[in-house]
Write a protein that holds these residues in place. Structure first.
Motif, PDB file in Angstrom:
ATOM      1  N   LEU A  86      -3.354   8.201  14.417  1.00 36.61           N
ATOM      2  CA  LEU A  86      -3.117   7.152  13.432  1.00 36.61           C
ATOM      3  C   LEU A  86      -2.659   5.867  14.101  1.00 36.61           C
ATOM      4  CD1 LEU A  86      -1.113   9.262  10.792  1.00 36.61           C
ATOM      5  CD2 LEU A  86      -3.569   8.811  10.816  1.00 36.61           C
ATOM      6  N   PRO A 130      -4.878  11.747   2.614  1.00 37.92           N
ATOM      7  CA  PRO A 130      -4.852  10.288   2.771  1.00 37.92           C
ATOM      8  C   PRO A 130      -5.078   9.578   1.438  1.00 37.92           C
ATOM      9  CG  PRO A 130      -6.193  11.311   4.474  1.00 37.92           C
ATOM     10  CD  PRO A 130      -5.849  12.386   3.488  1.00 37.92           C
ATOM     11  N   PRO A 131      -4.348   8.443   1.238  1.00 44.43           N
ATOM     12  CA  PRO A 131      -3.447   7.761   2.173  1.00 44.43           C
ATOM     13  C   PRO A 131      -2.025   8.340   2.226  1.00 44.43           C
ATOM     14  CG  PRO A 131      -3.627   6.477   0.177  1.00 44.43           C
ATOM     15  CD  PRO A 131      -4.571   7.633   0.017  1.00 44.43           C
ATOM     16  N   GLN A 184       4.237   7.931   2.766  1.00 37.44           N
ATOM     17  CA  GLN A 184       3.999   8.346   4.140  1.00 37.44           C
ATOM     18  C   GLN A 184       5.339   8.680   4.781  1.00 37.44           C
ATOM     19  OE1 GLN A 184       1.537   5.246   5.984  1.00 37.44           O
ATOM     20  NE2 GLN A 184      -0.279   6.121   5.011  1.00 37.44           N
ATOM     21  N   ALA A 204      -0.156   0.062   6.473  1.00 29.88           N
ATOM     22  CA  ALA A 204      -0.165   1.507   6.239  1.00 29.88           C
ATOM     23  C   ALA A 204      -0.611   2.201   7.518  1.00 29.88           C
ATOM     24  CB  ALA A 204      -1.097   1.885   5.094  1.00 29.88           C
ATOM     25  N   TRP A 262      -0.847   1.904  12.795  1.00 31.80           N
ATOM     26  CA  TRP A 262      -0.344   1.078  11.694  1.00 31.80           C
ATOM     27  C   TRP A 262      -1.287  -0.109  11.528  1.00 31.80           C
ATOM     28  CZ3 TRP A 262       3.071   1.584   7.874  1.00 31.80           C
ATOM     29  CH2 TRP A 262       3.489   0.443   7.203  1.00 31.80           C
ATOM     30  N   GLN A 263      -1.998  -0.165  10.403  1.00 33.44           N
ATOM     31  CA  GLN A 263      -2.997  -1.196  10.172  1.00 33.44           C
ATOM     32  C   GLN A 263      -2.890  -1.696   8.738  1.00 33.44           C
ATOM     33  OE1 GLN A 263      -7.014  -0.150  12.007  1.00 33.44           O
ATOM     34  NE2 GLN A 263      -6.097   1.905  11.855  1.00 33.44           N
ATOM     35  N   GLU A 269      -3.170   4.450   9.150  1.00 30.71           N
ATOM     36  CA  GLU A 269      -4.546   4.832   8.863  1.00 30.71           C
ATOM     37  C   GLU A 269      -5.172   5.456  10.103  1.00 30.71           C
ATOM     38  OE1 GLU A 269      -6.553   1.393   7.452  1.00 30.71           O
ATOM     39  OE2 GLU A 269      -5.374   1.249   5.606  1.00 30.71           O
ATOM     40  N   ASP A 283      -1.580  12.505  12.321  1.00 30.17           N
ATOM     41  CA  ASP A 283      -1.390  13.140  11.021  1.00 30.17           C
ATOM     42  C   ASP A 283      -0.993  14.595  11.251  1.00 30.17           C
ATOM     43  OD1 ASP A 283      -2.011  14.611   8.537  1.00 30.17           O
ATOM     44  OD2 ASP A 283      -2.838  12.721   7.849  1.00 30.17           O
ATOM     45  N   LYS A 326       0.796  -1.220   0.000  1.00 31.15           N
ATOM     46  CA  LYS A 326       0.000   0.000   0.000  1.00 31.15           C
ATOM     47  C   LYS A 326       0.830   1.272   0.000  1.00 31.15           C
ATOM     48  CE  LYS A 326      -3.989  -1.922   2.518  1.00 31.15           C
ATOM     49  NZ  LYS A 326      -4.838  -1.761   3.729  1.00 31.15           N
ATOM     50  N   ARG A 374       0.510  10.751   3.624  1.00 30.90           N
ATOM     51  CA  ARG A 374       0.411  11.416   4.925  1.00 30.90           C
ATOM     52  C   ARG A 374       1.784  11.870   5.426  1.00 30.90           C
ATOM     53  NH1 ARG A 374      -4.400  10.262   7.668  1.00 30.90           N
ATOM     54  NH2 ARG A 374      -5.546   8.400   7.005  1.00 30.90           N
ATOM     55  N   THR A 377     -12.668   9.483  14.873  1.00 33.52           N
ATOM     56  CA  THR A 377     -11.212   9.594  14.896  1.00 33.52           C
ATOM     57  C   THR A 377     -10.808  10.725  15.835  1.00 33.52           C
ATOM     58  OG1 THR A 377     -10.988   8.765  12.631  1.00 33.52           O
ATOM     59  CG2 THR A 377      -9.151  10.023  13.540  1.00 33.52           C
TER      60      THR A 377
END
Length: 471
Positions: free
Chosen positions: A225, A203-204, A183, A231, A227-228, A233, A218, A151, A206, A242
């Motif tokens: 954010l 996004p994505p 990113q 990436a 790590w999922q 997210e 971000d 990704k 960043r 969020t």
């Protein structure tokens, strides 16, 4: 984090001094070239990269090292900039990069950034590389990429200012070509240069800021954010919302401001065309001087030259040419200039930012006359002038900044004719437009207030709806 080390030397790194620097790892390491010869890599016995070294740049532009590296970046004199990036997957590689840079500085005179880089304190003894091992580099990886997934490409950086370097721009192009997002991960004390901030379009893609309280957030939106699935997210709380990192909202007013000017000019593809005149006119009108330097990446290493800019754009056509343009240290100013060939002709897209310290007054009144000059001499199509409360040094911090507020808009004769002269001449605005073209083929400048958010955005929206025939 990042393991970048930069040698700022008084004299040019020649083949022998570079070889002496490469021997900082002893005679057992291997050397190979990458990026069509622009990068040299020190590798282990299996050919896996340990340190990547970019071709030296002569900084003709005074103050560029200091702008990007801070007070340790030099005293404004011309320096050779040689950058080494150690693989973050290799323990001990940063010491190898530091020793390489220290050897160059010792042989050629100069300094090493950062001053406390591991390995830079003893340039006389080779680094013990017997225990250094590397992992194979992914096929799609670039020298600046630290983590590569299906990704995203993740770049780890720790500098005062994260600039749009040649390595970073190559990584950005590679991610787009491989249908990935970029990113950039930094500590909270880092800032982005304006070109880097503009490249992170949302996004994505960043800017990921490490934070001791929430982990990561971000840097442009404040969204926490995680790590999922390969990436970074946006995280969600128990209510599916969020959260915003507290550090992002921790803002104190400084009184500093920026003036932002975005305009587009189109020229006939004449053999005698010399580009950059519109940008020069804007620089002179707002700052009272000409640009000092330009380049295809940061640091901008070339003295300002419209002819050389034109030659580069001609060589790259029909592909577009992107450049960064900088000014003197006395007045923070920076621009990006994109040249591309379109069915209409040769187009120049310019974004110019000028910084003003607390108590200084931006030259708002100069923009109408500038729009008139750009219309008469440089093929202006559209212009948007804005003010914002933001850092005078034009860097982007990892906390909330108010969005810019429009205070002026201009249409060149071609756009006025497309909208209809009668419509363009009579907008439903408090202030009457100013004609900036010839009577037979006019353009118009539309005052939109003095930077007040409610007034500026309301008038701008009203104007756009009117020009589009929605009223």
């Amino acid at each position: 984090m990042t393991k970048d080390v930069i040698a700022l030397t008084d004299r040019m790194p020649d083949a022998w001094s570079v070889l002496a620097g490469l021997l900082a790892g002893g005679p057992d390491l291997h050397v190979r070239s990458a990026a069509e010869g622009a990068v040299i890599q020190l590798c282990d016995a299996e050919g896996r990269p340990l340190v990547s070294i970019e071709a030296p740049l002569l900084l003709h532009v005074p103050g560029e090292a200091q702008r990007l590296l801070g007070a340790t970046g030099g005293d404004g004199e011309r320096r050779w900039w040689t950058e080494a990036r150690a693989s973050t997957a290799v323990p001990g590689a940063e010491q190898l990069a530091g020793a390489f840079a220290a050897r160059l500085a010792t042989l050629l005179g100069g300094t090493v950034w950062p001053p406390d880089a591991p390995g830079a304190d003893d340039a006389t003894h080779p680094v013990d590389t017997s225990q250094i091992t590397a992992v194979p580099a992914p096929v799609a990886a670039q020298p600046a990429v630290d983590v590569l997934t299906d990704k995203v490409a993740v770049v780890l950086q720790d500098r005062p200012v994260i600039a749009m370097s040649s390595w970073l721009s190559q990584a950005l192009r590679a991610t787009l070509e491989s249908e990935r997002a970029l990113q950039i991960v930094t500590p909270r004390h880092c800032r982005l240069s304006l070109p880097t901030g503009s490249a992170l379009t949302g996004p994505p893609t960043r800017w990921v800021v490490q934070d001791p309280d929430c982990g990561y957030y971000d840097g442009r939106t404040g969204a926490v954010l995680r790590w999922q699935d390969g990436a970074f997210e946006a995280a969600e709380d128990a209510d599916g919302q969020t959260p915003v990192a507290p550090a992002f909202a921790d803002v104190a007013p400084t009184g500093e401001r920026q003036m932002l000017l975005s305009f587009r000019a189109v020229h006939d593809p004449d053999a005698h065309l010399v580009l950059g005149g519109a940008l020069e006119a804007a620089w002179q009108a707002l700052i009272g001087e000409l640009p000092t330097g330009w380049g295809t990446a940061e640091p901008a290493n070339l003295p300002w030259s419209r002819r050389r800019l034109t030659d580069l754009a001609y060589e790259r056509a029909p592909q577009p040419t992107w450049t960064v343009v900088v000014g003197s240290a006395d007045r923070p100013a920076l621009a990006t200039l994109r040249v591309l060939r379109t069915p209409e002709g040769v187009e120049e897209d310019v974004t110019l930012a000028v910084g003003f310290r607390d108590g200084e007054k931006p030259p708002v009144s100069a923009v109408a006359d500038l729009a008139a000059e750009l219309t008469a001499r440089h093929g202006l199509r559209t212009l948007l002038a804005q003010l914002r409360e933001a850092r005078a040094d034009l860097t982007v911090p990892p906390h909330f900044e108010r969005p810019p507020v429009p205070f002026g808009f201009a249409l060149g004769p071609a756009e006025v004719a497309e909208a209809g002269t009668g419509i363009a001449a009579r907008p439903p605005l408090p202030a009457a437009p100013v004609r900036i073209g010839a009577a037979a083929r006019p353009g118009y400048y539309y005052p939109l207030g003095d930077g007040d958010p409610a007034e500026g955005w309301t008038d701008f929206e009203t104007l756009l709806r009117h020009l589009r025939g929605a009223l």
